[in-house]
Enzyme design. Structure first.
Site, mmCIF file in Angstrom:
data_model
loop_
_atom_site.group_PDB
_atom_site.id
_atom_site.type_symbol
_atom_site.label_atom_id
_atom_site.label_comp_id
_atom_site.label_asym_id
_atom_site.label_seq_id
_atom_site.Cartn_x
_atom_site.Cartn_y
_atom_site.Cartn_z
ATOM 1 N N GLU A 1 -9.605 -1.757 5.244
ATOM 2 C CA GLU A 1 -10.258 -1.454 6.510
ATOM 3 C C GLU A 1 -11.551 -2.275 6.641
ATOM 4 O OE1 GLU A 1 -8.819 0.365 8.674
ATOM 5 O OE2 GLU A 1 -8.085 2.273 7.904
ATOM 6 N N ASP B 1 -7.688 -2.624 14.008
ATOM 7 C CA ASP B 1 -9.069 -2.963 13.616
ATOM 8 C C ASP B 1 -9.091 -4.180 12.685
ATOM 9 O OD1 ASP B 1 -7.921 -1.828 11.389
ATOM 10 O OD2 ASP B 1 -9.372 -0.193 11.189
ATOM 11 N N ASP C 1 0.808 -1.217 0.000
ATOM 12 C CA ASP C 1 0.000 0.000 0.000
ATOM 13 C C ASP C 1 0.846 1.275 0.000
ATOM 14 O OD1 ASP C 1 0.981 -0.422 2.541
ATOM 15 O OD2 ASP C 1 -0.951 -0.609 3.508
ATOM 16 N N HIS D 1 -7.170 -4.482 9.964
ATOM 17 C CA HIS D 1 -6.867 -4.208 8.560
ATOM 18 C C HIS D 1 -5.574 -4.891 8.124
ATOM 19 C CE1 HIS D 1 -4.812 -0.259 9.895
ATOM 20 N NE2 HIS D 1 -3.862 -0.897 9.250
#
Ligand code: GLP
Length: 244
Positions: free
Chosen positions: A146, A139, A70, A141
């Site tokens: 996400e 979370d 990313d 990810h």
């Protein structure tokens, strides 16, 4: 049916060494392999170990190709917080990998769809990812996928959650400077890798590590999809399994 191999290490350094063994084995068996790389603080001991092993003559990166997961949208490659810069400083500048053999999504892409498509095509032309490294966000990810109501398939643009921006603000001067969007490989891109190695360290990751591998598979916990992959190794330290 859980295919996931879980390896408990003492501390982050040992996590790095065990993960480095996986890379070393792959590079020996396939010198022109394709590796998928991740940013964040968790892979740093692994990157230090890989640098040392090449210096010691144990690995050779000259034919290896790498694709990163990313990049922040809006950051130039030489921006101090860009993931391209992170990779240069923490790994690429210290090993023999050729610059043209390293790809990171282009944070400044104007035609986002073309850039994302091109990224997928490049990986495909290389023959796919042999070994994908992953960290995990609080979370759940992976890359910057996400929690959502579905699993995004391909490389795409994503809005960053407040939780992720908060967690990543430690690298910026203030929260206002943390980008609000990013480009990330999709869950499908990650799942297409032949082998996946996830590294997880620290007490603050214990809860999400447990949810990801011992809870239901759901896009609300993106990493939980890894339970469906046939070859996943999760290497974690004692702190990260403090539910035990
Ligand atoms: C970022 C990256 C992820 C990484 C996560 C966790 O959000 N996009 O790829 O896994 O941070 O980072 P850390 O290892 O610093 O906890």
């Amino acid at each position: 049916m859980l295919h996931v191999r879980m390896i408990k290490a003492k501390n982050p350094e040992e996590v790095g060494k065990i993960a480095a063994d996986q890379f070393e084995a792959l590079i020996h068996s396939k010198p022109a392999c394709v590796i998928g790389l991740a940013t964040g603080s968790t892979p740093l001991p692994l990157y230090r170990e890989l640098i040392e092993r090449e210096r010691a003559g144990k690995i050779d990166f000259t034919r290896v190709r790498s694709a990163n997961l990313d990049e922040y949208k809006g950051l130039a490659p030489d921006h101090p917080q860009s993931y391209r810069r992170f990779m240069q400083e923490n790994l690429f500048d210290h090993i023999s990998i050729r610059p043209e053999n390293t790809i990171v999504p282009d944070g400044l892409a104007e035609d986002v769809d073309a850039m994302c498509r091109g990224y997928e095509e490049k990986i495909e032309n290389w023959g796919g990812v042999d070994l994908q490294l992953l960290g995990i966000g609080h979370d759940g990810h992976i890359g910057f996928n996400e929690p959502e109501d579905h699993f995004p398939v391909m490389t795409h643009e994503v809005a960053l959650t407040e939780m992720t921006r908060e967690a990543n603000k430690r690298f910026f001067d203030s929260i206002d400077e943390v980008p609000t969007a990013a480009f990330t490989m999709g869950i499908g891109t990650v799942m297409a890798a032949k082998k996946i190695v996830m590294v997880v360290t620290g007490k603050d990751k214990a809860d999400i590590l447990y949810k990801s591998f011992f809870g239901p598979v759901t896009p609300e916990v993106p990493a939980s999809i890894l339970q469906m992959h046939p070859d996943v190794t999760v290497i974690f330290d004692e702190a990260a399994c403090s539910w035990e």
